[in-house]
Design a protein around this motif. Structure first.
Motif, mmCIF file in Angstrom:
data_model
loop_
_atom_site.group_PDB
_atom_site.id
_atom_site.type_symbol
_atom_site.label_atom_id
_atom_site.label_comp_id
_atom_site.label_asym_id
_atom_site.label_seq_id
_atom_site.Cartn_x
_atom_site.Cartn_y
_atom_site.Cartn_z
ATOM 1 N N GLY A 150 0.829 -1.192 0.000
ATOM 2 C CA GLY A 150 0.000 0.000 0.000
ATOM 3 C C GLY A 150 0.863 1.240 0.000
ATOM 4 O O GLY A 150 2.086 1.163 0.085
ATOM 5 N N SER A 151 0.245 2.391 -0.099
ATOM 6 C CA SER A 151 0.964 3.667 -0.020
ATOM 7 C C SER A 151 0.710 4.268 1.350
ATOM 8 O O SER A 151 -0.440 4.442 1.751
ATOM 9 C CB SER A 151 0.464 4.627 -1.101
ATOM 10 N N ALA A 152 1.786 4.536 2.082
ATOM 11 C CA ALA A 152 1.664 5.053 3.439
ATOM 12 C C ALA A 152 0.785 6.296 3.462
ATOM 13 O O ALA A 152 0.983 7.238 2.696
ATOM 14 C CB ALA A 152 3.045 5.380 4.000
ATOM 15 N N GLY A 153 -0.218 6.279 4.332
ATOM 16 C CA GLY A 153 -1.125 7.409 4.463
ATOM 17 C C GLY A 153 -2.219 7.469 3.418
ATOM 18 O O GLY A 153 -3.093 8.326 3.472
ATOM 19 N N GLU A 154 -2.198 6.588 2.432
ATOM 20 C CA GLU A 154 -3.178 6.635 1.348
ATOM 21 C C GLU A 154 -4.013 5.371 1.218
ATOM 22 O O GLU A 154 -5.067 5.387 0.596
ATOM 23 C CB GLU A 154 -2.464 6.904 0.013
ATOM 24 N N THR A 155 -3.544 4.254 1.787
ATOM 25 C CA THR A 155 -4.244 2.981 1.639
ATOM 26 C C THR A 155 -4.821 2.567 2.982
ATOM 27 O O THR A 155 -4.108 2.118 3.861
ATOM 28 C CB THR A 155 -3.295 1.891 1.114
ATOM 29 N N THR A 156 -6.130 2.737 3.140
ATOM 30 C CA THR A 156 -6.799 2.456 4.414
ATOM 31 C C THR A 156 -7.797 1.331 4.227
ATOM 32 O O THR A 156 -8.553 1.301 3.261
ATOM 33 C CB THR A 156 -7.517 3.711 4.946
ATOM 34 N N LEU A 157 -7.784 0.413 5.175
ATOM 35 C CA LEU A 157 -8.676 -0.738 5.130
ATOM 36 C C LEU A 157 -9.500 -0.768 6.412
ATOM 37 O O LEU A 157 -8.950 -0.691 7.512
ATOM 38 C CB LEU A 157 -7.843 -2.018 5.008
ATOM 39 N N GLU A 158 -10.812 -0.824 6.281
ATOM 40 C CA GLU A 158 -11.677 -0.994 7.446
ATOM 41 C C GLU A 158 -11.758 -2.491 7.720
ATOM 42 O O GLU A 158 -12.500 -3.212 7.071
ATOM 43 C CB GLU A 158 -13.072 -0.420 7.171
ATOM 44 N N GLY A 159 -10.974 -2.956 8.656
ATOM 45 C CA GLY A 159 -10.829 -4.381 8.914
ATOM 46 C C GLY A 159 -9.385 -4.784 8.720
ATOM 47 O O GLY A 159 -8.485 -3.950 8.772
ATOM 48 N N GLY A 160 -9.133 -6.072 8.511
ATOM 49 C CA GLY A 160 -7.750 -6.511 8.404
ATOM 50 C C GLY A 160 -7.587 -7.720 7.508
ATOM 51 O O GLY A 160 -8.413 -7.988 6.630
ATOM 52 N N PHE A 161 -6.469 -8.450 7.747
ATOM 53 C CA PHE A 161 -6.100 -9.590 6.922
ATOM 54 C C PHE A 161 -5.954 -10.846 7.774
ATOM 55 O O PHE A 161 -5.523 -10.777 8.921
ATOM 56 C CB PHE A 161 -4.748 -9.343 6.225
ATOM 57 N N ARG A 162 -6.255 -11.995 7.200
ATOM 58 C CA ARG A 162 -5.917 -13.288 7.776
ATOM 59 C C ARG A 162 -4.976 -13.963 6.780
ATOM 60 O O ARG A 162 -5.368 -14.286 5.657
ATOM 61 C CB ARG A 162 -7.152 -14.148 8.001
ATOM 62 N N VAL A 163 -3.723 -14.163 7.193
ATOM 63 C CA VAL A 163 -2.697 -14.682 6.288
ATOM 64 C C VAL A 163 -2.541 -16.179 6.519
ATOM 65 O O VAL A 163 -2.157 -16.616 7.604
ATOM 66 C CB VAL A 163 -1.353 -13.963 6.521
ATOM 67 N N GLU A 164 -2.835 -16.973 5.480
ATOM 68 C CA GLU A 164 -2.736 -18.422 5.563
ATOM 69 C C GLU A 164 -1.680 -18.975 4.621
ATOM 70 O O GLU A 164 -1.480 -20.191 4.563
ATOM 71 C CB GLU A 164 -4.102 -19.048 5.277
ATOM 72 N N ALA A 165 -1.004 -18.122 3.876
ATOM 73 C CA ALA A 165 0.007 -18.555 2.912
ATOM 74 C C ALA A 165 1.399 -18.149 3.393
ATOM 75 O O ALA A 165 1.622 -16.990 3.729
ATOM 76 C CB ALA A 165 -0.268 -17.931 1.546
ATOM 77 N N PRO A 166 2.351 -19.091 3.439
ATOM 78 C CA PRO A 166 3.707 -18.746 3.881
ATOM 79 C C PRO A 166 4.377 -17.763 2.924
ATOM 80 O O PRO A 166 4.111 -17.758 1.724
ATOM 81 C CB PRO A 166 4.433 -20.090 3.893
ATOM 82 N N GLY A 167 5.229 -16.920 3.504
ATOM 83 C CA GLY A 167 5.994 -15.980 2.688
ATOM 84 C C GLY A 167 5.245 -14.748 2.249
ATOM 85 O O GLY A 167 5.745 -13.977 1.426
ATOM 86 N N THR A 168 4.072 -14.498 2.801
ATOM 87 C CA THR A 168 3.295 -13.316 2.427
ATOM 88 C C THR A 168 3.871 -12.064 3.073
ATOM 89 O O THR A 168 4.280 -12.081 4.236
ATOM 90 C CB THR A 168 1.825 -13.493 2.859
ATOM 91 N N ASN A 169 3.905 -10.962 2.323
ATOM 92 C CA ASN A 169 4.393 -9.685 2.831
ATOM 93 C C ASN A 169 3.310 -8.632 2.667
ATOM 94 O O ASN A 169 2.742 -8.470 1.584
ATOM 95 C CB ASN A 169 5.648 -9.240 2.074
ATOM 96 N N ILE A 170 3.035 -7.891 3.752
ATOM 97 C CA ILE A 170 2.058 -6.803 3.726
ATOM 98 C C ILE A 170 2.767 -5.544 4.179
ATOM 99 O O ILE A 170 3.369 -5.518 5.258
ATOM 100 C CB ILE A 170 0.864 -7.102 4.654
ATOM 101 N N SER A 171 2.714 -4.492 3.368
ATOM 102 C CA SER A 171 3.395 -3.253 3.749
ATOM 103 C C SER A 171 2.578 -2.033 3.332
ATOM 104 O O SER A 171 1.843 -2.055 2.343
ATOM 105 C CB SER A 171 4.783 -3.185 3.107
#
Length: 199
Positions: free
Chosen positions: A12-33
């Motif tokens: 995402g772009s810092a300060g520009e990408t907003t999510l109401e809620g979150g993530f559930r990561v079930e796949a190895p090696g995933t990166n969220i930034s």
């Protein structure tokens, strides 16, 4: 909560990408930034159910638990976790090969938190985990870091402001508490068998 079932990088772009809620990561090696995630005071912002996932440069606000990591080798880096009952909960991750630990101290090969800003009820909870690390972070919470049944944990170089407990360690042998600055706490560190330090 958005499930991620295949390895990928979400940027995402810092300060520009907003999510109401979150993530559930079930796949190895995933990166969220670069994401800002907002909750309603309940639930989990990011749940890491897989190995080798990284959360980097994110802002996570107003969940019951900001980040829950229930597997090994996950990392939370350079992120802000604000207004959560528990900022980060590391539970169930283990060191892959204890033989890789250094002779002079603990080498963290399990879940790790570094260069984060965490505020809320309890900053970091480490439970039933091994080889975890919390380093170079700023934590403002009623309890800064709580470690239970988690051997070979390292807490190093953090600044912790707490009116109650700064760092609490229970049944976590061979852990290290090094070079932290704790202010305001009535209980800085309680311990059962920490690794002895040599000067």
């Amino acid at each position: 909560m958005i499930p991620l079932i295949r390895p990928l990088a979400l940027n995402g772009s810092a300060g520009e990408t907003t999510l109401e809620g979150g993530f559930r990561v079930e796949a190895p090696g995933t990166n969220i930034s670069g994401f800002e995630m907002r909750g309603t005071g309940t639930g989990v912002g990011v749940e890491l159910r897989s190995k080798e996932a990284t959360i980097r440069g994110c802002i996570i606000r107003n969940f019951s638990t900001g980040i829950l990591s229930s597997d090994s080798d996950n990392a939370v880096v350079g992120s802000a976790i604000e207004g959560c009952s528990v900022g980060v909960l590391l539970s169930g991750g283990t060191v892959r090969d204890l033989q890789e630990s250094s002779v002079s101290g603990v080498e963290a090969l399990g879940p790790a938190i570094s260069n984060c800003t965490i505020s809320g009820g309890t900053g970091v909870v480490i439970a039933n985990c091994s080889g975890c690390a919390v380093s170079d972070s700023l934590i403002t919470a009623r309890t800064g870091v709580l470690i239970t049944d988690s051997p070979r944990t390292r807490v190093r170089g953090n600044e912790i402001s707490s009116p109650e407990r700064g760092i609490a360690v229970e049944r976590s042998e061979e852990s290290e508490i090094l070079e932290n600055v704790v202010t305001g706490a009535t209980n800085v560190a309680t311990s059962s068998r920490l690794r002895p330090q040599h000067s």
